[in-house]
Design a protein around this motif. Structure first.
Motif, PDB file in Angstrom:
ATOM      1  N   ASN A  39       0.854  -1.176   0.000  1.00  0.00           N
ATOM      2  CA  ASN A  39       0.000   0.000   0.000  1.00  0.00           C
ATOM      3  C   ASN A  39       0.899   1.237   0.000  1.00  0.00           C
ATOM      4  O   ASN A  39       2.126   1.133   0.051  1.00  0.00           O
ATOM      5  CB  ASN A  39      -0.940  -0.016   1.201  1.00  0.00           C
ATOM      6  N   ASP A  65      -1.577  -2.209  -4.116  1.00  0.00           N
ATOM      7  CA  ASP A  65      -2.898  -1.769  -3.678  1.00  0.00           C
ATOM      8  C   ASP A  65      -2.911  -0.241  -3.613  1.00  0.00           C
ATOM      9  O   ASP A  65      -2.980   0.354  -2.544  1.00  0.00           O
ATOM     10  CB  ASP A  65      -3.212  -2.382  -2.313  1.00  0.00           C
ATOM     11  N   LYS A  67      -5.186   1.630  -5.175  1.00  0.00           N
ATOM     12  CA  LYS A  67      -6.554   2.125  -5.327  1.00  0.00           C
ATOM     13  C   LYS A  67      -6.597   3.325  -6.283  1.00  0.00           C
ATOM     14  O   LYS A  67      -7.076   4.414  -5.949  1.00  0.00           O
ATOM     15  CB  LYS A  67      -7.154   2.472  -3.966  1.00  0.00           C
ATOM     16  N   HIS A  93     -10.024   1.773  -8.218  1.00  0.00           N
ATOM     17  CA  HIS A  93     -11.419   2.016  -7.854  1.00  0.00           C
ATOM     18  C   HIS A  93     -12.316   1.925  -9.087  1.00  0.00           C
ATOM     19  O   HIS A  93     -11.972   2.433 -10.160  1.00  0.00           O
ATOM     20  CB  HIS A  93     -11.578   3.391  -7.215  1.00  0.00           C
ATOM     21  N   VAL A 117     -11.682  -2.441  -6.951  1.00  0.00           N
ATOM     22  CA  VAL A 117     -12.149  -2.374  -5.567  1.00  0.00           C
ATOM     23  C   VAL A 117     -13.662  -2.193  -5.590  1.00  0.00           C
ATOM     24  O   VAL A 117     -14.179  -1.256  -6.192  1.00  0.00           O
ATOM     25  CB  VAL A 117     -11.490  -1.196  -4.821  1.00  0.00           C
TER      26      VAL A 117
END
Length: 220
Positions: A39, A65, A67, A93, A117
Motif C-alpha cells: 500500500n 494496492d 486504489k 477504484h 475495488v
C-alpha cells in the motif's frame, strides 16, 4: 496468469513501517504465502524500488494496492511506473468508469492484471461503496479485467459478488485478521486470496501466525 494458483490462499499485506521490518517479516513468511501486497505508506517512505527488491529476493507475486482513482492520464502514468518495477497486479477504484478502466487495461497489456475495488471493509464502507459494489462487480465482467476486491469482513457479500463475476475472475478479500474478517469464511465464500496484514506482521512470530491461519483453513 498474473497471480499463481492459490496454495495457502494468503496474501500478505506488507503495511510494515519501514524497509528493515519488511524484510524481517518476509524472511519468516515468504515460503508460506502466495503473494505480497503493498500500500502507499511503505512505498512513500522507501520508494518503488523496494517492490523490485522484494520480488527478486523472494520470488513472490506482487500486488500494488494503490486504489488508483483519477483521470486516465494520471492513472496510466501510475501503471507505467509500477510496470517498471515488476508489479503483477494493481488495484483500482471502479468509480473511475469504464473508459478509464479500458485505458488502464490497454496500458497494462498482458503484463499487469487489474483488480477493481468494490467495497471498503471498515464500517464507513457501508455508507457509500456498498451502494455500488454490485455495479463494480458487473463492471469487472463488462470490461473484462482480472478480478475484484471484496470485503473479507462480510463473507455474505463475497459470495454475492462471486456470483456476479463468475468462477473465472480472481477475488481478493481485505479485512481478514485484525479487522475481524475470518480467513476460512472469506475463502469458503469465494475469495481466492485473503489479504492479511497486522495479524501477521504485528504478531510475536509472523511465521507462527501464518502457520496458524493455514491450520484453521485446513481444519474447515
Amino acid at each position: 496468469m498474473f497471480l499463481d494458483k492459490p496454495e495457502s490462499h494468503i496474501m500478505l499485506a506488507l503495511d510494515t513501517p519501514n524497509r528493515k521490518r519488511s524484510f524481517e517479516v518476509l524472511d519468516e513468511t515468504y515460503d508460506l504465502i502466495d503473494a505480497v501486497k503493498f500500500n502507499y505508506p511503505l512505498i512513500l517512505k522507501e520508494g518503488l524500488e523496494i517492490i523490485r527488491e522484494i520480488k527478486e529476493r523472494y520470488k513472490l507475486k506482487v500486488v500494488a494496492d494503490f486504489k488508483v482513482a483519477d483521470v486516465p492520464v494520471t492513472n496510466n502514468r501510475i501503471i507505467e511506473l509500477v510496470k517498471e518495477v515488476g508489479v503483477d497486479v494493481v488495484m483500482v477504484h471502479g468509480f473511475i468508469g469504464s473508459d478509464a478502466l479500458l485505458e488502464l487495461k490497454d496500458i497494462a497489456s498482458n503484463e499487469i492484471g487489474i483488480i477493481i475495488v468494490t467495497e471498503l471493509t471498515h464500517p464507513g464502507g457501508l455508507e457509500f461503496t456498498r451502494n455500488y459494489s454490485e455495479k463494480f462487480a458487473e463492471l469487472c465482467a463488462f470490461v473484462d479485467v482480472y478480478g475484484i476486491q471484496a470485503p473479507g469482513t462480510r463473507p455474505d457479500q463475497v459470495k454475492k459478488l462471486r456470483e456476479i463475476v463468475g468462477p473465472d475472475k480472481v477475488i481478493v478479500s481485505c479485512g481478514v485478521g485484525a479487522q475481524g474478517g475470518s480467513f476460512a469464511d472469506a475463502v469458503d465464500a469465494g475469495a481466492d486470496f485473503a489479504i492479511i496484514g497486522r495479524a501477521i506482521y504485528d504478531a510475536p512470530s509472523p511465521r507462527e501466525a501464518v502457520i496458524n491461519f493455514r491450520k484453521v483453513k485446513v481444519e474447515q
